[in-house]
Design a protein around this motif. Structure first.
Motif, PDB file in Angstrom:
ATOM      1  N   LYS A  51      89.525   5.620  62.357  1.00 54.08           N
ATOM      2  CA  LYS A  51      90.691   6.325  61.219  1.00 54.08           C
ATOM      3  C   LYS A  51      91.645   5.514  60.828  1.00 54.08           C
ATOM      4  O   LYS A  51      92.137   5.196  59.564  1.00 54.08           O
ATOM      5  N   ALA A  52      92.518   5.035  61.834  1.00 55.34           N
ATOM      6  CA  ALA A  52      93.528   3.908  61.506  1.00 55.34           C
ATOM      7  C   ALA A  52      93.015   2.860  60.825  1.00 55.34           C
ATOM      8  O   ALA A  52      93.925   2.172  59.958  1.00 55.34           O
ATOM      9  N   GLU A  53      91.802   2.178  61.230  1.00 57.66           N
ATOM     10  CA  GLU A  53      91.479   1.102  60.496  1.00 57.66           C
ATOM     11  C   GLU A  53      90.971   1.123  59.158  1.00 57.66           C
ATOM     12  O   GLU A  53      91.308   0.406  58.080  1.00 57.66           O
ATOM     13  N   ASP A  54      90.510   2.438  58.923  1.00 57.86           N
ATOM     14  CA  ASP A  54      90.217   2.708  57.370  1.00 57.86           C
ATOM     15  C   ASP A  54      91.308   3.053  56.582  1.00 57.86           C
ATOM     16  O   ASP A  54      91.415   2.742  55.348  1.00 57.86           O
ATOM     17  N   TYR A  55      92.412   3.850  57.215  1.00 56.64           N
ATOM     18  CA  TYR A  55      93.539   3.982  56.390  1.00 56.64           C
ATOM     19  C   TYR A  55      94.397   2.742  56.166  1.00 56.64           C
ATOM     20  O   TYR A  55      94.951   2.509  54.880  1.00 56.64           O
ATOM     21  N   TRP A  56      94.318   1.949  56.999  1.00 52.96           N
ATOM     22  CA  TRP A  56      95.239   0.598  56.813  1.00 52.96           C
ATOM     23  C   TRP A  56      94.606  -0.332  55.762  1.00 52.96           C
ATOM     24  O   TRP A  56      95.060  -0.886  55.139  1.00 52.96           O
ATOM     25  N   ALA A  57      93.116  -0.444  55.844  1.00 51.93           N
ATOM     26  CA  ALA A  57      92.361  -1.124  54.766  1.00 51.93           C
ATOM     27  C   ALA A  57      92.913  -0.532  53.329  1.00 51.93           C
ATOM     28  O   ALA A  57      93.207  -1.259  52.580  1.00 51.93           O
ATOM     29  N   LEU A  58      92.916   0.628  53.407  1.00 55.16           N
ATOM     30  CA  LEU A  58      93.454   1.308  51.877  1.00 55.16           C
ATOM     31  C   LEU A  58      94.757   1.169  51.643  1.00 55.16           C
ATOM     32  O   LEU A  58      95.088   0.662  50.622  1.00 55.16           O
ATOM     33  N   ARG A  59      95.619   1.140  52.634  1.00 53.75           N
ATOM     34  CA  ARG A  59      96.952   0.730  52.420  1.00 53.75           C
ATOM     35  C   ARG A  59      97.222  -0.771  51.786  1.00 53.75           C
ATOM     36  O   ARG A  59      98.168  -0.969  51.355  1.00 53.75           O
ATOM     37  N   GLU A  60      96.572  -1.754  52.600  1.00 54.48           N
ATOM     38  CA  GLU A  60      96.671  -3.044  52.446  1.00 54.48           C
ATOM     39  C   GLU A  60      95.970  -3.344  51.173  1.00 54.48           C
ATOM     40  O   GLU A  60      96.916  -4.163  50.146  1.00 54.48           O
ATOM     41  N   ALA A  61      95.123  -2.586  50.499  1.00 55.49           N
ATOM     42  CA  ALA A  61      94.618  -2.825  49.397  1.00 55.49           C
ATOM     43  C   ALA A  61      95.548  -2.539  48.330  1.00 55.49           C
ATOM     44  O   ALA A  61      95.748  -3.021  47.291  1.00 55.49           O
ATOM     45  N   ILE A  86      98.087   0.162  65.790  1.00 55.67           N
ATOM     46  CA  ILE A  86      98.225   0.897  64.693  1.00 55.67           C
ATOM     47  C   ILE A  86      97.518   2.089  64.893  1.00 55.67           C
ATOM     48  O   ILE A  86      96.322   2.125  65.081  1.00 55.67           O
ATOM     49  N   LYS A  87      98.000   3.376  64.566  1.00 54.74           N
ATOM     50  CA  LYS A  87      97.302   4.711  64.733  1.00 54.74           C
ATOM     51  C   LYS A  87      97.975   5.560  63.468  1.00 54.74           C
ATOM     52  O   LYS A  87      98.980   5.348  63.118  1.00 54.74           O
ATOM     53  N   ILE A  88      97.119   6.458  63.173  1.00 50.23           N
ATOM     54  CA  ILE A  88      97.662   7.539  62.082  1.00 50.23           C
ATOM     55  C   ILE A  88      98.103   8.678  62.951  1.00 50.23           C
ATOM     56  O   ILE A  88      97.631   9.219  64.124  1.00 50.23           O
ATOM     57  N   GLU A  89      99.249   9.241  62.601  1.00 54.85           N
ATOM     58  CA  GLU A  89      99.816  10.366  63.595  1.00 54.85           C
ATOM     59  C   GLU A  89      98.926  11.350  63.476  1.00 54.85           C
ATOM     60  O   GLU A  89      98.123  11.559  62.683  1.00 54.85           O
ATOM     61  N   ASP A  90      99.257  12.307  64.573  1.00 53.91           N
ATOM     62  CA  ASP A  90      98.409  13.387  64.677  1.00 53.91           C
ATOM     63  C   ASP A  90      98.545  14.482  63.628  1.00 53.91           C
ATOM     64  O   ASP A  90      99.530  14.504  62.886  1.00 53.91           O
ATOM     65  N   LYS A  91      97.386  14.782  62.951  1.00 49.70           N
ATOM     66  CA  LYS A  91      97.255  15.596  62.013  1.00 49.70           C
ATOM     67  C   LYS A  91      98.318  16.821  61.747  1.00 49.70           C
ATOM     68  O   LYS A  91      98.596  17.212  60.871  1.00 49.70           O
ATOM     69  N   ALA A  92      98.471  17.477  62.984  1.00 49.30           N
ATOM     70  CA  ALA A  92      99.697  18.336  63.141  1.00 49.30           C
ATOM     71  C   ALA A  92     100.792  18.097  62.463  1.00 49.30           C
ATOM     72  O   ALA A  92     101.524  18.739  61.988  1.00 49.30           O
ATOM     73  N   LYS A  93     101.166  16.985  62.962  1.00 50.17           N
ATOM     74  CA  LYS A  93     102.478  16.512  62.083  1.00 50.17           C
ATOM     75  C   LYS A  93     102.593  16.369  60.664  1.00 50.17           C
ATOM     76  O   LYS A  93     103.149  16.691  60.056  1.00 50.17           O
ATOM     77  N   THR A  94     101.428  15.766  60.156  1.00 56.71           N
ATOM     78  CA  THR A  94     101.230  15.921  58.569  1.00 56.71           C
ATOM     79  C   THR A  94     101.053  17.047  58.035  1.00 56.71           C
ATOM     80  O   THR A  94     101.630  17.399  57.165  1.00 56.71           O
ATOM     81  N   ARG A  95     100.116  17.942  59.000  1.00 59.01           N
ATOM     82  CA  ARG A  95     100.296  19.476  58.365  1.00 59.01           C
ATOM     83  C   ARG A  95     101.500  20.080  58.138  1.00 59.01           C
ATOM     84  O   ARG A  95     101.998  20.611  57.227  1.00 59.01           O
ATOM     85  N   LYS A  96     102.295  19.900  59.076  1.00 53.52           N
ATOM     86  CA  LYS A  96     103.879  20.412  59.158  1.00 53.52           C
ATOM     87  C   LYS A  96     104.500  19.780  58.063  1.00 53.52           C
ATOM     88  O   LYS A  96     105.424  20.533  57.314  1.00 53.52           O
ATOM     89  N   ARG A  97     104.539  18.646  57.874  1.00 55.91           N
ATOM     90  CA  ARG A  97     105.226  17.826  56.551  1.00 55.91           C
ATOM     91  C   ARG A  97     104.786  18.442  55.391  1.00 55.91           C
ATOM     92  O   ARG A  97     105.708  18.623  54.355  1.00 55.91           O
ATOM     93  N   LEU A  98     103.483  18.632  55.124  1.00 56.07           N
ATOM     94  CA  LEU A  98     102.877  18.732  53.872  1.00 56.07           C
ATOM     95  C   LEU A  98     102.623  20.364  53.712  1.00 56.07           C
ATOM     96  O   LEU A  98     102.291  20.685  52.577  1.00 56.07           O
ATOM     97  N   LYS A  99     102.581  20.968  54.752  1.00 57.74           N
ATOM     98  CA  LYS A  99     102.432  22.428  54.843  1.00 57.74           C
ATOM     99  C   LYS A  99     100.992  22.925  54.452  1.00 57.74           C
ATOM    100  O   LYS A  99     100.473  23.755  54.109  1.00 57.74           O
ATOM    101  N   ARG A 100      99.960  21.811  54.745  1.00 56.74           N
ATOM    102  CA  ARG A 100      98.366  21.751  54.508  1.00 56.74           C
ATOM    103  C   ARG A 100      97.814  20.792  54.983  1.00 56.74           C
ATOM    104  O   ARG A 100      98.652  19.685  55.615  1.00 56.74           O
ATOM    105  N   SER A 101      96.693  20.791  55.233  1.00 56.51           N
ATOM    106  CA  SER A 101      96.067  19.533  55.435  1.00 56.51           C
ATOM    107  C   SER A 101      95.710  18.217  54.398  1.00 56.51           C
ATOM    108  O   SER A 101      95.532  18.727  53.313  1.00 56.51           O
ATOM    109  N   PRO A 102      96.021  17.040  54.547  1.00 52.88           N
ATOM    110  CA  PRO A 102      95.776  16.020  53.802  1.00 52.88           C
ATOM    111  C   PRO A 102      94.206  15.724  53.240  1.00 52.88           C
ATOM    112  O   PRO A 102      93.677  14.516  53.447  1.00 52.88           O
ATOM    113  N   ASP A 103      93.544  16.797  52.930  1.00 56.00           N
ATOM    114  CA  ASP A 103      91.936  16.670  52.605  1.00 56.00           C
ATOM    115  C   ASP A 103      91.828  15.586  51.632  1.00 56.00           C
ATOM    116  O   ASP A 103      90.750  14.822  51.790  1.00 56.00           O
TER     117      ASP A 103
END
Length: 634
Positions: free
Chosen positions: A545-555, A590-607
């Protein structure tokens, strides 16, 4: 041309215009969706404003007007789903009328100017100057604070019943909050409650200042760590509540209540709402103090209503050396720069400055060296610069996997030259990213072709046994449509021997496994990925997951991709990517934060964000082969 109202923006070339031509452009732009108005109340409100469904357009107008020294605010009007830029300060209105104007609305603007001029020249004494002041006296604003040459001297100006001291300090926000707590308890006779994100911040910072000041001045009242008691009515206490425990303030009411949030940027929405629900009385007050580090939180929302901003340029250590330039940025004055900047472009040590240049009035506080190092290291447009130097909420967090500015740049790249990006995508087959919801979350699907994100959408789940089938059906419908869509047909005519293929990438962890199996059973090319498994580059990334998201970030960072208009899902996707944070593990992966943190920030899942990252991985060439290494599209 051809854009929806949400997609409108000001071309880059406008930002390069001289001020005379820029003023002409803005005058005509305000003639479209702009206004100048005077309210109907006895104390009529005046406003110059502009409204658009495009947040980017409104924020661009705000930045352009800063070149003229005109400062206005941007806010969202939820009822009409639009963004508004408004100028309400009389001095700013007069400057706008003098330098910009509104073509075709001169009469309305003149009415606003007339009221603004009356206010600017009014000799009436403001109410605050006489409120609670002894008879025959009035309050005055503190114009400046400076260090006395003889630090042993103290000047006191005494009036009956009040003492005002001119002291020799320029203090930190936490000290200010400590003084307010003591004043509220000992002078107002009220209840003061303080909170902060961590126990250390409560005990050592704010209440540490309260304890030191209380002891130094030998003030009355019993003080024990984070509790001060003068009487049952006049008291104060501090505590740290759970991030999500809004009940921490439940039942706290007082006719004279002061609530202080220290380091407010770290206070959660739930805690802030709980505190706000207590401070509802006429004599209740609420103070939030902090650095504008993270956008989108409760602190930023409160600041949009009312705030006092203290940028670094106001500090006496540096104020003498800087001036604001036409683009709105503060830079060293031309006369100062050659005296304190060395040949290598770095700030000289203060002992090498000429005597005419003041030294730090407050040693250890902000310095010119720190500012210029931040400018060189992070850049004037960076989130760090905006928050730490300018005292503004940044558009992005430095931990965002794809900052908002990068996302908006990718959208702008497509709009600037759609044909270029369509040609760039011809060598690649369509690839879909499918994020399967588990009943509480939505299904989301993205559609990529090479460097181009064509679409992204989501549908709510129903929580029944057919959810997985519906998720697979969402992807199948798009795969079937690929061959018949007008764009695909046109591209195939350019290369009829190699028709476009469509494929799907699904996270096969959890409920995604069922959708992946259904796609495979029906003969559709589906790749199952388990984001929890090891990355191909396991030395740098914690998991796939971290590798895929980071590839998107770098692009995005390298300007290698573009995003076509996404309609109603555009803002949601931008917030998903900006609201998903990356972290470093203790061993430097490099890692992507636990989804619980993202849910808390967005008030939803980053689907939508997950679907876009899944679709971007492993670009597939038109001959059907995968590329297992990142492809450069530049």
């Amino acid at each position: 041309m051809g854009k929806t109202s949400e997609d409108k923006l000001i071309p880059d070339c406008i930002f390069e215009l001289p001020k005379s031509q820029l003023a002409l452009f803005l005058s005509r732009l305000f003639a479209t969706d702009g206004w100048a108005s005077v309210g109907n109340s006895s104390r009529a409100s005046v406003e110059i404003g502009f409204c658009s469904a495009s947040r980017l357009l409104v924020e661009q107008i705000q930045r352009l007007l800063l070149r003229f020294g005109i400062n206005g605010s941007v806010s969202r009007k939820n009822k009409v789903n639009a963004w508004v830029y408004s100028i309400r300060v009389s001095s700013m209105i007069l400057k706008f009328a003098e330098e910009i104007g509104i073509y075709g609305k001169e009469e309305a603007l003149q009415k606003v100017v007339k009221v603004a001029e009356q206010r600017a020249t009014s000799k009436q004494v403001p109410k605050w100057r006489t409120k609670d002041a002894p008879e025959g006296t009035a309050w005055e604003k503190v114009v400046s604070v400076r260090r006395l040459e003889d630090e042993d001297d103290t000047v006191a100006i005494e009036v009956p019943g009040h003492n005002t001291f001119l002291t020799s300090f320029y203090e930190h926000n936490t000290f200010l909050a400590a003084c307010l707590v003591l004043w509220w308890v000992l002078a107002v006779g009220g209840l003061a409650i303080t909170t902060a994100p961590t126990k250390r911040q409560v005990i050592e910072l704010l209440w540490g200042e309260i304890r030191r000041t209380h002891k130094r001045l030998d003030l009355p009242g019993e003080l024990i760590q984070t509790k001060l008691t003068l009487t049952e009515e006049a008291r104060a206490f501090g505590f740290t509540a759970s991030d999500t425990n809004s009940n921490a303030f439940q039942g706290v009411h007082h006719p004279r209540l002061l609530v202080i949030e220290d380091e407010a940027c770290g206070i959660s929405q739930d805690i802030d709402e709980g505190a706000s629900s207590c401070a509802t009385g006429a004599q209740n007050r609420f103070l939030r103090i902090g650095n504008p580090i993270e956008p989108g939180g409760a602190f930023e929302k409160a600041c949009k209503q009312k705030h006092i901003r203290i940028p670094v340029w106001n500090h006496p250590n540096v104020a003498w050396a800087y001036e604001q330039e036409p683009d709105g940025e503060h830079r060293l004055k031309p006369a100062v720069r050659p005296q304190i900047i060395g040949e290598d472009g770095e700030v000289l040590p203060p002992d090498q400055w000429p005597d005419s240049c003041p030294r730090d009035a407050i040693p250890g506080a902000v310095s010119i060296t720190w500012i210029e190092e931040a400018r060189a290291k992070y850049g004037e447009g960076s989130a760090y610069w905006q928050s730490r130097v300018c005292g503004l909420f940044p558009e992005d967090s430095t931990q965002s996997i794809v900052p908002r500015t990068w996302f908006m740049a990718a959208r702008a790249r497509y709009d600037a030259d759609p044909e270029h990006w369509q040609k760039q995508s011809i060598a690649h087959s369509f690839r879909l990213g499918l994020d399967v919801g588990d009943g509480a979350d939505s299904h989301a699907l993205s559609r990529w072709q090479g460097p181009l994100l064509w679409s992204a959408r989501s549908i709510p789940t129903k929580g029944d046994q057919e959810d997985v089938t519906r998720a697979a059906g969402l992807a199948i419908a798009v795969l079937k449509d690929i061959k018949t869509r007008s764009v695909a047909a046109q591209l195939n005519r350019l290369n009829p021997d190699k028709p476009h293929q469509g494929s799907v990438t699904v996270d096969r962890g959890g409920v995604g496994a069922g959708a992946h199996a259904l796609l495979k059973e029906q003969g559709y090319p589906s790749t199952g990925v388990h984001w929890g498994e090891a990355a191909r580059d396991s030395a740098q990334f914690l998991n796939a997951k971290a590798e895929d998201y980071w590839a998107l970030r770098e692009a995005c960072r390298k300007n290698e991709i573009a995003i076509a208009p996404l309609g109603q899902y555009e803002d949601e996707l931008m917030e998903d990517l900006a609201g998903t944070y990356w972290e470093m593990t203790s061993v430097g992966k490099i890692k992507i934060e636990d989804k619980a943190k993202t849910r808390k920030r967005l008030k939803r899942s980053p689907d939508l964000g997950d679907a876009v990252a899944l679709g971007f991985r492993q670009p597939r060439l038109r001959d059907g082969s995968f590329s297992h290494t990142p492809i450069s599209y530049a």
